[in-house]
Design a protein around this motif. Structure first.
Motif, short mmCIF file in Angstrom:
data_model
loop_
_atom_site.label_atom_id
_atom_site.label_comp_id
_atom_site.label_asym_id
_atom_site.label_seq_id
_atom_site.Cartn_x
_atom_site.Cartn_y
_atom_site.Cartn_z
N SER A 75 0.82 -1.20 0.00
CA SER A 75 0.00 0.00 0.00
C SER A 75 0.86 1.27 0.00
O SER A 75 1.83 1.37 -0.76
CB SER A 75 -1.02 -0.04 1.15
OG SER A 75 -0.40 -0.25 2.39
N LEU A 76 0.55 2.24 0.86
CA LEU A 76 1.21 3.54 0.75
C LEU A 76 2.71 3.49 1.05
O LEU A 76 3.48 4.24 0.45
CB LEU A 76 0.54 4.56 1.66
CG LEU A 76 -0.87 5.00 1.24
CD1 LEU A 76 -1.42 6.03 2.21
CD2 LEU A 76 -0.88 5.55 -0.18
N THR A 77 3.14 2.62 1.97
CA THR A 77 4.58 2.59 2.28
C THR A 77 5.39 2.04 1.11
O THR A 77 6.59 2.27 1.04
CB THR A 77 4.86 1.74 3.54
OG1 THR A 77 4.37 0.42 3.34
CG2 THR A 77 4.21 2.36 4.75
N ALA A 78 4.74 1.34 0.19
CA ALA A 78 5.43 0.86 -1.01
C ALA A 78 5.34 1.87 -2.15
O ALA A 78 6.34 2.18 -2.79
CB ALA A 78 4.85 -0.49 -1.45
N LEU B 149 4.75 5.13 -2.29
CA LEU B 149 5.40 6.43 -2.14
C LEU B 149 6.83 6.44 -2.67
O LEU B 149 7.18 7.27 -3.51
CB LEU B 149 5.36 6.87 -0.67
CG LEU B 149 4.23 7.80 -0.25
CD1 LEU B 149 4.17 7.89 1.27
CD2 LEU B 149 4.45 9.19 -0.84
N PRO B 150 7.72 5.56 -2.20
CA PRO B 150 9.08 5.58 -2.73
C PRO B 150 9.18 5.21 -4.20
O PRO B 150 10.06 5.70 -4.90
CB PRO B 150 9.83 4.57 -1.84
CG PRO B 150 8.78 3.72 -1.24
CD PRO B 150 7.58 4.59 -1.10
N LEU B 151 8.27 4.38 -4.69
CA LEU B 151 8.30 4.01 -6.10
C LEU B 151 8.01 5.22 -6.99
O LEU B 151 8.71 5.46 -7.97
CB LEU B 151 7.30 2.89 -6.37
CG LEU B 151 7.58 1.55 -5.69
CD1 LEU B 151 6.39 0.61 -5.88
CD2 LEU B 151 8.84 0.91 -6.23
N CYS C 129 4.24 12.45 -5.16
CA CYS C 129 3.14 11.62 -4.68
C CYS C 129 2.58 12.19 -3.39
O CYS C 129 3.30 12.34 -2.40
CB CYS C 129 3.62 10.18 -4.45
SG CYS C 129 2.30 9.06 -3.89
N SER C 130 1.29 12.51 -3.40
CA SER C 130 0.55 12.87 -2.19
C SER C 130 -0.34 11.69 -1.83
O SER C 130 -0.64 10.84 -2.67
CB SER C 130 -0.28 14.12 -2.41
OG SER C 130 0.55 15.23 -2.67
N VAL C 131 -0.77 11.64 -0.57
CA VAL C 131 -1.51 10.46 -0.12
C VAL C 131 -2.82 10.85 0.54
O VAL C 131 -2.94 11.90 1.18
CB VAL C 131 -0.67 9.62 0.86
CG1 VAL C 131 0.62 9.16 0.21
CG2 VAL C 131 -0.39 10.35 2.16
N ASP D 99 0.29 -3.78 -5.49
CA ASP D 99 0.44 -2.33 -5.27
C ASP D 99 1.64 -1.80 -6.03
O ASP D 99 1.60 -0.73 -6.66
CB ASP D 99 0.61 -2.04 -3.78
CG ASP D 99 -0.53 -2.55 -2.93
OD1 ASP D 99 -1.68 -2.56 -3.42
OD2 ASP D 99 -0.28 -2.94 -1.78
N ILE D 100 2.74 -2.56 -5.96
CA ILE D 100 3.97 -2.16 -6.65
C ILE D 100 3.74 -2.13 -8.16
O ILE D 100 4.10 -1.16 -8.85
CB ILE D 100 5.11 -3.13 -6.28
CG1 ILE D 100 5.52 -2.93 -4.83
CG2 ILE D 100 6.31 -2.97 -7.22
CD1 ILE D 100 6.44 -4.01 -4.29
N PHE D 101 3.12 -3.17 -8.68
CA PHE D 101 2.88 -3.25 -10.12
C PHE D 101 2.07 -2.06 -10.61
O PHE D 101 2.45 -1.39 -11.58
CB PHE D 101 2.15 -4.56 -10.44
CG PHE D 101 1.88 -4.75 -11.91
CD1 PHE D 101 2.77 -5.44 -12.71
CD2 PHE D 101 0.73 -4.22 -12.49
CE1 PHE D 101 2.53 -5.61 -14.06
CE2 PHE D 101 0.48 -4.37 -13.85
CZ PHE D 101 1.38 -5.08 -14.63
N SER D 102 0.95 -1.78 -9.96
CA SER D 102 0.08 -0.70 -10.42
C SER D 102 0.77 0.66 -10.35
O SER D 102 0.60 1.51 -11.24
CB SER D 102 -1.21 -0.68 -9.60
OG SER D 102 -1.98 -1.83 -9.86
#
Length: 281
Positions: A20-23, A25-27, A35-37, A220-223
Motif C-alpha cells: 500500500s502507501l509505504t510501497a 510512495l518511494p516508487l 506523490c501525495s496520499v 500495489d507495486i505493479f500498479s
C-alpha cells in the motif's frame, strides 16, 4: 523546466510490511513523480501473516482532507486507488472525481485472488468496485478480479490466450474502462505476467518465469509502476512490460536472500531501475 507529475495515492497505511502507501510512495518518487496520499486506514501491519493487527478506519477524515485541498487549489495529474474497504470511501472518491474529471484515474480493484474474495467482501463490494472502475483510464485487476468484474465463473489457470482476450472484451463492456492491464496471467505452467490492451487495440503480453513464492504488496507495486511509466510518457504496453519485469526482479532477488515473506519484496534494492523513467542521472 516542467513540473513533476503529481499523483494522489489512495490506500491504507500498513506500518510494517511493504505494501500500500509505504510501497507506492518511494516508487513514485524514484520515478520522478510527486506523490501525495489520502490514507483510508492505519494498520500496525498488513493482514498477511503477522497475527492480530491494529486497525483505525480513516473514512471520517477523507472528505475533510479533500475539501481542504479544494480550498487550497491543490490539483493532481493522476489518481491511483488500491484497497478500499468501505462503501463510504468509494462514494467520497466518486464525488471528488466528478469535480475533477480531467484527473487520470487508475483503479486497482484489490478485492480478491486465487478464485476468492478477500475476507469481509461480498457481491455488493464487487458491484461497488465495478461502478468505481467504470470509465477509468486504467483498470488493473488480477485474473480473479477480472472474472468477478466481468461476471463470469472463476476458471483456474493456465488460460489460453483466447480466454484472456475474450475476458478483456467482457471487461471493456462491463466497466467501459479505457485501458486494461490484467495481472497474474499465465498461458502455460512455466510463465506468469500481465496482459494489456486499450479499447479497440491489440493485446500485448509481458511474461516472466513463474516463481514459487507469493508476497504481499506486489500488486500495489505493479500498479504504481504502470502509472508512473505512463505519466512519464511510456505507452501502455511499455508501462506494463516495465512493471512486470520490475516486480519480477524484486520477487526473484527477495527469494534469493531468503527474506521473511511477510515483510514483502525488497524493492528498495531496485529503486534506481525506476529513475530511467524520469530521465534522472
Amino acid at each position: 523546466m516542467k513540473n513533476l507529475p503529481h499523483v494522489l495515492a489512495v490506500q491504507d497505511i500498513s506500518c510494517v510490511g511493504r505494501c500500500s502507501l509505504t510501497a507506492v510512495l518511494p516508487l513514485f518518487s524514484a520515478a520522478g513523480i510527486e506523490c501525495s496520499v489520502l490514507p483510508t486506514a492505519l494498520l500496525s501491519t498488513h493482514t498477511g501473516g503477522f497475527g492480530q493487527n491494529t486497525f483505525l478506519d480513516l473514512t471520517g477524515q477523507m472528505a475533510a482532507i479533500l475539501e481542504h485541498w479544494q480550498r487550497e487549489g491543490i490539483v493532481f495529474d493522476a489518481l491511483c486507488t488500491g484497497y478500499l474497504g468501505a462503501p463510504e470511501q468509494l462514494e467520497i472518491l466518486r464525488r471528488w472525481h466528478a469535480q475533477n474529471p480531467s484527473v487520470t484515474r487508475l483503479v486497482d480493484p484489490v478485492m480478491a485472488d486465487h478464485g476468492r474474495l478477500y475476507k469481509g467482501f461480498g457481491p455488493e463490494h464487487v458491484q461497488a468496485i465495478r461502478e468505481w472502475g467504470r470509465g477509468a483510464d486504467i483498470l488493473t485487476p488480477n485474473m480473479t478480479e477480472a472474472m468477478l468484474l466481468a461476471d463470469i465463473p472463476y476458471r483456474e489457470g493456465p488460460w489460453a490466450s483466447a480466454f484472456v482476450e475474450d475476458l478483456m472484451q467482457r471487461l471493456f463492456s462491463s466497466t467501459r474502462a479505457h485501458s486494461l492491464v490484467i495481472t497474474g496471467v499465465s498461458l502455460d505452467d512455466h510463465t506468469l505476467g500481465s496482459a494489456c490492451c486499450s479499447e479497440g487495440g491489440p493485446v500485448s503480453y509481458a511474461l516472466t518465469e513463474r516463481l514459487p513464492v507469493s508476497f504481499p504488496g506486489t500488486g500495489d507495486i505493479f500498479s504504481a509502476v504502470v502509472l508512473a511509466a505512463i505519466l512519464q510518457g511510456r505507452t501502455l504496453a511499455e508501462a506494463a512490460d516495465t512493471a512486470t519485469h520490475f516486480t519480477f526482479s524484486c520477487i526473484r532477488d527477495t527469494i534469493a536472500r531468503h527474506s521473511d515473506p511477510r515483510r514483502g519484496v525488497e524493492f528498495e534494492r531496485h529503486l534506481t531501475d525506476l529513475t530511467v523513467l524520469a530521465g534522472l542521472p
